[in-house]
Motif scaffolding. Structure first.
Motif, PDB file in Angstrom:
ATOM      1  N   GLY A  25       3.107   9.071  -1.996  1.00 14.82           N
ATOM      2  CA  GLY A  25       3.979   8.171  -2.734  1.00 14.82           C
ATOM      3  C   GLY A  25       5.390   8.060  -2.183  1.00 14.82           C
ATOM      4  N   SER A  26       5.622   8.580  -0.984  1.00 15.55           N
ATOM      5  CA  SER A  26       6.974   8.545  -0.419  1.00 15.55           C
ATOM      6  C   SER A  26       7.230   7.318   0.457  1.00 15.55           C
ATOM      7  CB  SER A  26       7.232   9.808   0.394  1.00 15.55           C
ATOM      8  OG  SER A  26       6.408   9.826   1.548  1.00 15.55           O
ATOM      9  N   LEU A  27       6.190   6.544   0.732  1.00 18.22           N
ATOM     10  CA  LEU A  27       6.320   5.362   1.584  1.00 18.22           C
ATOM     11  C   LEU A  27       5.564   4.192   0.965  1.00 18.22           C
ATOM     12  CD1 LEU A  27       5.537   7.057   5.015  1.00 18.22           C
ATOM     13  CD2 LEU A  27       7.793   6.408   4.175  1.00 18.22           C
ATOM     14  N   LEU A  28       6.153   3.018   1.051  1.00 16.74           N
ATOM     15  CA  LEU A  28       5.472   1.796   0.634  1.00 16.74           C
ATOM     16  C   LEU A  28       5.342   0.894   1.853  1.00 16.74           C
ATOM     17  CD1 LEU A  28       4.272   0.002  -1.595  1.00 16.74           C
ATOM     18  CD2 LEU A  28       6.548  -1.009  -1.825  1.00 16.74           C
ATOM     19  N   TYR A  29       4.110   0.649   2.273  1.00 21.67           N
ATOM     20  CA  TYR A  29       3.823  -0.240   3.391  1.00 21.67           C
ATOM     21  C   TYR A  29       3.591  -1.642   2.837  1.00 21.67           C
ATOM     22  CZ  TYR A  29       3.108   3.926   6.206  1.00 21.67           C
ATOM     23  OH  TYR A  29       3.300   5.109   6.871  1.00 21.67           O
ATOM     24  N   TRP A  68       5.738  -3.567   7.551  1.00 23.53           N
ATOM     25  CA  TRP A  68       6.983  -2.839   7.368  1.00 23.53           C
ATOM     26  C   TRP A  68       6.723  -1.657   6.444  1.00 23.53           C
ATOM     27  CZ3 TRP A  68      11.834  -4.383   9.341  1.00 23.53           C
ATOM     28  CH2 TRP A  68      11.802  -5.562  10.067  1.00 23.53           C
ATOM     29  N   VAL A  69       7.619  -0.672   6.486  1.00 26.01           N
ATOM     30  CA  VAL A  69       7.510   0.479   5.591  1.00 26.01           C
ATOM     31  C   VAL A  69       8.882   0.742   4.969  1.00 26.01           C
ATOM     32  CG1 VAL A  69       7.916   2.197   7.428  1.00 26.01           C
ATOM     33  CG2 VAL A  69       6.653   2.847   5.355  1.00 26.01           C
ATOM     34  N   SER A  75       0.859  -1.185   0.000  1.00 19.25           N
ATOM     35  CA  SER A  75       0.000   0.000   0.000  1.00 19.25           C
ATOM     36  C   SER A  75       0.889   1.227   0.000  1.00 19.25           C
ATOM     37  CB  SER A  75      -0.901   0.045   1.246  1.00 19.25           C
ATOM     38  OG  SER A  75      -1.860  -0.965   1.212  1.00 19.25           O
ATOM     39  N   TRP A  76       0.613   2.158  -0.888  1.00 18.23           N
ATOM     40  CA  TRP A  76       1.390   3.395  -0.972  1.00 18.23           C
ATOM     41  C   TRP A  76       0.801   4.458  -0.060  1.00 18.23           C
ATOM     42  CZ3 TRP A  76       5.894   3.812  -3.467  1.00 18.23           C
ATOM     43  CH2 TRP A  76       6.196   2.864  -4.433  1.00 18.23           C
ATOM     44  N   PRO A  92      14.307   2.956  -3.452  1.00 14.78           N
ATOM     45  CA  PRO A  92      14.268   2.854  -1.983  1.00 14.78           C
ATOM     46  C   PRO A  92      15.359   3.697  -1.338  1.00 14.78           C
ATOM     47  CG  PRO A  92      14.288   0.685  -3.017  1.00 14.78           C
ATOM     48  CD  PRO A  92      14.527   1.677  -4.105  1.00 14.78           C
ATOM     49  N   MET A  93      15.015   4.273  -0.179  1.00 11.11           N
ATOM     50  CA  MET A  93      15.967   5.055   0.615  1.00 11.11           C
ATOM     51  C   MET A  93      16.177   4.338   1.940  1.00 11.11           C
ATOM     52  SD  MET A  93      14.521   8.909  -0.053  1.00 11.11           S
ATOM     53  CE  MET A  93      15.459   9.552   1.296  1.00 11.11           C
ATOM     54  N   GLY A  94      17.366   3.777   2.143  1.00 10.74           N
ATOM     55  CA  GLY A  94      17.664   3.081   3.387  1.00 10.74           C
ATOM     56  C   GLY A  94      16.946   1.756   3.481  1.00 10.74           C
ATOM     57  N   PRO A  95      17.142   1.085   4.606  1.00  9.44           N
ATOM     58  CA  PRO A  95      16.492  -0.218   4.793  1.00  9.44           C
ATOM     59  C   PRO A  95      15.035  -0.041   5.222  1.00  9.44           C
ATOM     60  CG  PRO A  95      17.813   0.308   6.704  1.00  9.44           C
ATOM     61  CD  PRO A  95      18.061   1.413   5.702  1.00  9.44           C
ATOM     62  N   PRO A  96      14.198  -1.063   4.997  1.00  9.08           N
ATOM     63  CA  PRO A  96      12.826  -0.998   5.508  1.00  9.08           C
ATOM     64  C   PRO A  96      12.847  -1.034   7.034  1.00  9.08           C
ATOM     65  CG  PRO A  96      13.275  -3.150   4.557  1.00  9.08           C
ATOM     66  CD  PRO A  96      14.482  -2.314   4.318  1.00  9.08           C
TER      67      PRO A  96
END
Length: 106
Positions: free
Chosen positions: A28-32, A44-45, A23-24, A55-59
């Motif tokens: 649109g800056s996060l994907l759950y 997780w996000v 789910s966005w 992707p930016m960094g780890p989930p």
């Protein structure tokens, strides 16, 4: 982009450990998503770079659901959604009772 075909070589992998139910966020800056990456089915996000869509960094875990009594639902009944800053998901709760019977026979 209308009329543009997206080919697999242009795809950007975001969740690489077989995530479920993506789910966005509204912007649109996060994907759950849900994943078994820590041994339990937890939400997780993943942060997404708005410019590159990578992707930016780890989930990071949103919530750990390692309690045997309360779990996120899996399979066809599982749903989740992001609305107005809230993360909604389907959970199941397992409870039980132990009854002791008195075996007195009068």
């Amino acid at each position: 982009m209308a009329g543009r075909s997206t080919v697999p070589r242009e795809w950007v992998p975001i969740v690489t450990d077989h995530g479920f139910h993506p789910s966005w966020s509204a912007d649109g800056s996060l994907l759950y998503h849900f994943s078994f990456r820590d041994g339990a089915f937890c939400p997780w996000v993943q942060r997404i770079d708005p410019a590159t869509k990578r992707p930016m960094g780890p989930p990071r875990a949103v919530l750990h659901l390692h309690n045997p009594r309360l779990r996120a639902t899996t399979g066809a009944a599982a749903t989740n959604d992001i609305q107005a800053g809230y993360f909604y998901f389907t959970a199941t709760e397992a409870t039980g009772n132990i009854w002791m019977l008195d075996d007195r026979r009068d």
